[in-house]
Write an enzyme that holds these catalytic residues in place. Sequence first.
Site, mmCIF file in Angstrom:
data_model
loop_
_atom_site.group_PDB
_atom_site.id
_atom_site.type_symbol
_atom_site.label_atom_id
_atom_site.label_comp_id
_atom_site.label_asym_id
_atom_site.label_seq_id
_atom_site.Cartn_x
_atom_site.Cartn_y
_atom_site.Cartn_z
ATOM 1 N N SER A 1 -17.410 -14.867 42.419
ATOM 2 C CA SER A 1 -16.515 -14.378 41.370
ATOM 3 C C SER A 1 -17.304 -13.719 40.248
ATOM 4 O O SER A 1 -18.478 -14.023 40.037
ATOM 5 C CB SER A 1 -15.702 -15.545 40.802
ATOM 6 O OG SER A 1 -15.004 -15.135 39.652
ATOM 7 N N HIS A 2 -16.638 -12.838 39.519
ATOM 8 C CA HIS A 2 -17.222 -12.256 38.316
ATOM 9 C C HIS A 2 -17.399 -13.325 37.241
ATOM 10 O O HIS A 2 -18.186 -13.170 36.323
ATOM 11 C CB HIS A 2 -16.335 -11.127 37.797
ATOM 12 C CG HIS A 2 -16.364 -9.913 38.673
ATOM 13 N ND1 HIS A 2 -15.934 -9.920 39.975
ATOM 14 C CD2 HIS A 2 -16.811 -8.659 38.435
ATOM 15 C CE1 HIS A 2 -16.105 -8.720 40.502
ATOM 16 N NE2 HIS A 2 -16.633 -7.939 39.593
ATOM 17 N N SER A 3 -16.640 -14.421 37.363
ATOM 18 C CA SER A 3 -16.720 -15.508 36.392
ATOM 19 C C SER A 3 -17.122 -16.796 37.098
ATOM 20 O O SER A 3 -16.415 -17.276 37.982
ATOM 21 C CB SER A 3 -15.365 -15.692 35.712
ATOM 22 O OG SER A 3 -15.268 -16.996 35.172
ATOM 23 N N GLY B 1 -19.768 -10.810 35.904
ATOM 24 C CA GLY B 1 -20.219 -9.798 36.869
ATOM 25 C C GLY B 1 -20.931 -10.426 38.044
ATOM 26 O O GLY B 1 -21.342 -11.596 37.995
ATOM 27 N N ASP C 1 -13.349 -12.696 44.452
ATOM 28 C CA ASP C 1 -12.210 -12.377 43.577
ATOM 29 C C ASP C 1 -11.828 -10.896 43.645
ATOM 30 O O ASP C 1 -10.799 -10.544 44.199
ATOM 31 C CB ASP C 1 -12.435 -12.882 42.136
ATOM 32 C CG ASP C 1 -13.658 -12.315 41.433
ATOM 33 O OD1 ASP C 1 -14.412 -11.537 42.048
ATOM 34 O OD2 ASP C 1 -13.852 -12.654 40.243
#
Lengths: 128, 207
Positions: free
Chosen positions: A8-10, A41, A67
């Site tokens: 995920s980016h988070s 990112g 994601d």
Amino acid sequence: MTGMLLVSHSRKLVNGLADLTRELSGSVVPIETAGGEDSLGVTASMVASGITSLLVQGVDGILILGDLGSAFISAETAIDLVSSPTPVHIVDAPLVEGTIAAAMTLSTGAAIQDAISAATEAYTIRKR
Amino acid sequence: MTNTQFQQLWVCFGQAVSKHKDELNQLDAAIGDADHGTNLDRGLQQVLEKMQAASPATLQATCKLVAMTLLSTVGGASGALWGSGLLAAAKVFPDTDTCDDKTLTQAIQAFVDSIEQRGKAVVGDKTMLDVFVPALSSLAQDAEPITVVVPEIAAHAKEWAEATASLQAKKGRAAYLGPRSVGHIDPGATSSALWWQCLGRIIGGSV
């Protein structure tokens, strides 16, 4: 056992999802997370490290769920970088529902293809 | 092209992205997450540091070093696409100090093929391919020497990037905007145009 890598980016997003998934699937499936390390990112290197962490745990296959689109581009690139001795599958599934469906399927001792199908089918299951 | 020219290309590209960082961020703010300039700039500054520290001696080694650095420092689609494209190009470049024009074209072809494959995008999707594909086709078709052709391509690169404004995004986060992505220039196409402008200057001998 097949391992799962949540990209995920988070990092918070997938760490929370990993906690929830372990709770629901009885903690038997090795789950790692990648992305969003210092800031939001994903880089291919972050995904490659996630694959490596699962490999050192002795997994015999890896499912990657992600994601947003660029997480998948990074995951494909990471597979090129690592050249894993075991199969690594990128699964196109809704992240939350797909992760839980795959982990619960794997926790019953099912084959990796069954887990992929369960994750993918999560797209068709309406919430209400 | 020589290894020195190829390294100058990355120095030039790093400087250009640094100079246009805010502009790239602003373009990305309209249809993405506002970090394209910052992201690419951070990666390219790392490239310059690593290139100085390691001084790779061949085209292949330089290309590989740039690829691996961008893969580990640039997040999102751009990092993975530039990185995997350059890894594909590195396989074409010889492990020597210099290559002929044909090999350079083949390396750029490998770069574009890899990006098309990985990004699953085509021309018209409002991506970096809207600059790279017309540029490559001019390069591959034109019978003139690359010292003439590449500066001509470089002169058109900005127009190709600006023409993405009329397109609807089909890939990346901008695609979620659907028709609302029309009217904005694609940041990835804009940074790709900066790369071609640098290649034009270096091949044309004005750096």
